[in-house]
Write an enzyme that holds these catalytic residues in place. Structure first.
Site, PDB file in Angstrom:
ATOM      1  CB  VAL A 116      -3.398   2.550  -4.318  1.00 47.50           C
ATOM      2  CG1 VAL A 116      -3.064   1.518  -5.178  1.00 47.50           C
ATOM      3  CG2 VAL A 116      -3.635   3.604  -5.069  1.00 47.50           C
ATOM      4  CB  ALA A 132      -1.161   0.039   1.362  1.00 46.65           C
ATOM      5  CG  ASP A 133       2.640   4.859  -1.356  1.00 47.05           C
ATOM      6  OD1 ASP A 133       3.628   4.981  -0.388  1.00 47.05           O
ATOM      7  OD2 ASP A 133       2.650   6.114  -2.738  1.00 47.05           O
ATOM      8  CB  THR A 134      -1.419   6.880   2.331  1.00 43.82           C
ATOM      9  OG1 THR A 134      -1.911   5.618   1.485  1.00 43.82           O
ATOM     10  CG2 THR A 134      -1.639   8.025   2.438  1.00 43.82           C
ATOM     11  CD  GLU A 135       3.613   9.274  -1.233  1.00 38.15           C
ATOM     12  OE1 GLU A 135       3.133  10.601  -0.673  1.00 38.15           O
ATOM     13  OE2 GLU A 135       3.715   8.562  -1.740  1.00 38.15           O
TER      14      GLU A 135
END
EC number: 3.6.1.9
Length: 198
Positions: free
Chosen positions: A106, A69-72
């Site tokens: 995501v 997962a990645d969060t921005e």
């Protein structure tokens, strides 16, 4: 078995809320945006690379399932990653002050022969922040290591005047989307007993 490819204690805490058993894989994926790369493409790419790196680490376990997962934080086409230092954190908070930004999170689930992903988009509005608020928050150390220099579940919660979207997504792992992915791969989610006193 399910594994989470993440060094983030927040993602571990969030995934545990779904009542699934999982292992942890520490992956070290560079989070560097390619020049001209659209923000959402960047978040998708990093999440896929984390999941892929985790799956590669589990190559000896053919049935492994890995979540990445990645969060921005995104404002005006700019991606606000993790601050370099306290000055950078303060500068980010000044830009977010009194404005609405987007948080793109995501989550990707991969196995040896399959991949699926979900995206969560949330809109977060900050109240106007006084310099004392910014200085005090930065001095707490909490902004470091957080996209956009804030943790919505921590001291910055008081800055948020409006949230349209997923609270867990802003934290770093959108639970609705993650649960949907797990069901798609045949993993049932459940509920853990509440903590006493809550």
């Amino acid at each position: 078995m399910l594994h989470l490819a993440s060094q983030s204690p927040r993602r571990r805490e969030l995934l545990a809320r779904l009542g699934v058993d999982f292992g942890i894989i520490d992956v070290d994926v560079p989070e560097v945006r390619v020049p001209g790369e659209p923000p959402e493409d960047y978040v998708h790419r990093v999440a896929r690379e984390k999941a892929g790196a985790g799956l590669l680490a589990m190559v000896a376990v053919p049935e492994a399932l890995v979540i990445g997962a990645d969060t921005e934080v995104v404002l005006g086409g700019r991606v606000f990653g993790k601050p370099r230092d306290h000055e950078d954190a303060a500068a980010m908070l000044r830009e977010l002050s009194g404005r609405t930004h987007e948080v793109v999170s995501v989550v990707v689930l991969v196995s040896a022969g399959r991949e699926a992903q979900r995206v969560s988009r949330s809109r977060v509005t900050f109240a106007a922040l006084a310099e004392d608020d910014i200085a005090g928050y930065v001095a707490s150390g909490e902004p470091m290591g957080r996209a956009g220099a804030y943790a919505i579940q921590g001291g910055a919660e008081r800055f948020v005047s409006r949230l349209d979207g997923s609270y867990s997504g802003v934290m770093g792992l959108p639970l609705h989307e993650t649960a949907a992915l797990l069901r798609e791969f045949g993993i049932a989610t459940g509920f853990k007993p509440p903590v006493e006193g809550r």
